[in-house]
Design an enzyme around this catalytic site. Structure first.
Site, PDB file in Angstrom:
ATOM      1  N   ASP A 190      25.653  28.466  48.312  1.00 12.74           N
ATOM      2  CA  ASP A 190      26.765  27.446  48.129  1.00 12.74           C
ATOM      3  C   ASP A 190      28.023  27.950  47.732  1.00 12.74           C
ATOM      4  O   ASP A 190      27.945  28.937  46.892  1.00 12.74           O
ATOM      5  CB  ASP A 190      26.306  26.313  47.254  1.00 12.74           C
ATOM      6  CG  ASP A 190      25.887  26.779  45.921  1.00 12.74           C
ATOM      7  OD1 ASP A 190      25.440  27.790  45.914  1.00 12.74           O
ATOM      8  OD2 ASP A 190      25.851  26.056  44.727  1.00 12.74           O
ATOM      9  N   GLU A 231      23.145  26.418  43.783  1.00  9.81           N
ATOM     10  CA  GLU A 231      22.993  26.974  42.618  1.00  9.81           C
ATOM     11  C   GLU A 231      24.127  26.691  41.574  1.00  9.81           C
ATOM     12  O   GLU A 231      23.918  26.639  40.663  1.00  9.81           O
ATOM     13  CB  GLU A 231      23.059  28.652  42.865  1.00  9.81           C
ATOM     14  CG  GLU A 231      22.845  29.531  41.739  1.00  9.81           C
ATOM     15  CD  GLU A 231      24.048  29.660  40.936  1.00  9.81           C
ATOM     16  OE1 GLU A 231      23.700  29.979  39.764  1.00  9.81           O
ATOM     17  OE2 GLU A 231      24.969  29.772  41.465  1.00  9.81           O
TER      18      GLU A 231
END
Length: 441
Positions: free
Chosen positions: A97, A164
């Site tokens: 991400d 994350e």
């Protein structure tokens, strides 16, 4: 797409030194395509929980390399297995991400992506934490191991993890049975770009490497009124100020000085006008530590202190401050299994040279990688730092004392060709050595 086949090693090499030379050559040959993949990922970042196209691209790359690929694990997670005979199972993880940051690096390939976040606000998106480097190194390592299967035996498990940055991806993938549905690893490996280490170098810290991180909200309640009549009120702004100062004594006076602890008040909001004493103030804190017992002590002390301060101001129990820990976002400390960390360091030194490997100091940043080593299976896990700073810029900063752009900075721009090449070599060499060990019973 990455080419599925590169020329395999023509000989079974007798020494690690010969392998190191050949690996360097193979990675150099693959680098043009890896750089193209990096630029694509960098220019098309996606926020946490929105990594749809990123996951599809990684899944496609892994399928082209011959992996058994499963998508949509724990959100937009991807799990890929390559079975290559009897031997240990080695898991390699990358996070996928991006961050809600408008990129300001001035690079011609800078991200121009704008999207709506979860609150429907338009935000820029940037891989300001190096996840594009992580993913590219991840695919480059998968490529090397897939195309040189005569060099290892066992099962290679590649895990592309979403979310994350919000501390949710590893939890979600583990909850969906990562180690039961797919494979139970004997070793778990990861890497993370460093904004304070020159590209070409790697750093590793046995033991604690990254911190427990907790987001905590405190709602401080009071009795509002007119600013001219403070004696008729209980001012929550004053109470919040006392709490901010008292919280600093948790680390300095309640926790052993030998135990790292950080308590940060990052946000304070209350009131609406100069002459109005409000009913409520909201505080937002971050707690950081290594030891789980210290984490519990921080939270318990905050709950005790806030209630005591409210009571001392004459507030009834029903108006005591509310301390809320965002457990869904809490991240445990990352503990690099010492024996595995030493083995990985040895492998990387043999591949890159002793001068390119340094000892890392633990940091108080958080990473949900640590969760993979905290399951009931107690699997050895290690993450290492991958230098990302252009070497000349690093030397200049060392000379001038000017700080370099940090991770999560809008100006963070790694030296991606050298960083990727180093990451693939370091991770591939580590995995190859781990495949030489017997699997756990």
């Amino acid at each position: 797409m990455m080419k599925t086949l590169l020329p395999a090693l023509s000989l079974v090499l007798a020494s690690h030194g010969a392998l190191a030379y050949q690996l360097d050559t193979e990675v150099a040959r693959a680098l043009p395509e890896l750089k193209a993949l990096y630029l694509h990922l960098h220019q098309n970042p996606e926020l946490s929980y929105q990594e749809t196209q990123t996951a599809k691209r990684l899944a496609s790359e892994l399928k082209q390399l011959g992996f058994e690929v499963t998508e949509q694990i724990g959100g937009h997670g991807v799990v890929a297995l390559l079975r290559n005979g009897e031997g240990p199972t080695v898991m390699i993880r990358a996070d996928t991400d991006g961050l809600p940051i408008v990129e300001q690096t001035g690079k011609p390939y800078a991200s121009k992506v704008r999207v709506k976040d979860a609150s429907n606000n338009e935000v820029g998106v940037m891989h300001g934490c190096g996840h594009d480097i992580h993913m590219t190194s991840f695919i480059g390592t998968a490529q090397q191991l897939a195309n040189n299967r005569d060099q290892w035996q066992g099962t290679l498990m590649m895990v592309a993890q979403p979310a994350e940055e919000v501390g949710a991806g590893a939890k979600a993938m583990l909850k969906e049975g990562l180690f039961s549905r797919f494979a139970k690893p004997d070793h778990v490996l990861g890497l993370h770009v460093s904004a304070s280490l020159p590209a070409g170098q790697v750093a590793i810290a046995p033991g604690y490497a990254l911190a427990n991180v907790d987001s905590v909200d405190i709602i401080v309640r009071g009795k509002g009124g007119h600013g001219a009549y403070p004696h008729t009120t209980v001012d929550p702004v004053v109470l919040a100020s006392r709490i901010v100062l008292a919280a600093q004594t948790i680390t300095s006076r309640e926790i052993s000085p030998l135990k790292p602890s950080v308590i940060t008040v990052g946000s304070i909001h209350g009131g609406s006008k100069h002459n109005i004493i409000s009913n409520e103030v909201k505080l937002q804190l971050t707690l950081r530590s290594y030891d789980p017992a210290v984490r519990e002590q921080q939270i318990a002390a905050l709950e005790r202190m806030t209630k005591g301060i409210a009571q001392s101001a004459g507030l009834p129990p029903e108006l005591a401050p509310i301390v809320y820990v965002h457990e869904e976002e809490s991240i445990p400390s990352t503990y690099n299994t010492p024996e595995l960390a030493v083995r990985v360091e040895k492998s990387i030194r043999a591949e890159l040279g002793d001068e390119q490997v340094v000892k890392a100091e633990p940091v108080m940043a958080g990473e949900d990688f640590g969760l993979y080593g905290r399951t009931p299976e107690n699997i050895p896990a290690t993450i290492f730092w991958l230098g990302g700073v252009e070497p000349d810029a690093y030397r200049q900063a060392q000379f001038s004392g000017e700080p370099l752009p940090s991770l999560h900075s809008s100006k963070f721009a790694p030296d991606y060709p050298l960083t990727i090449k180093t990451g693939v070599r370091a991770m591939t060499a580590s995995a190859l050595d781990l495949f030489k060990t017997a699997p756990a019973l």
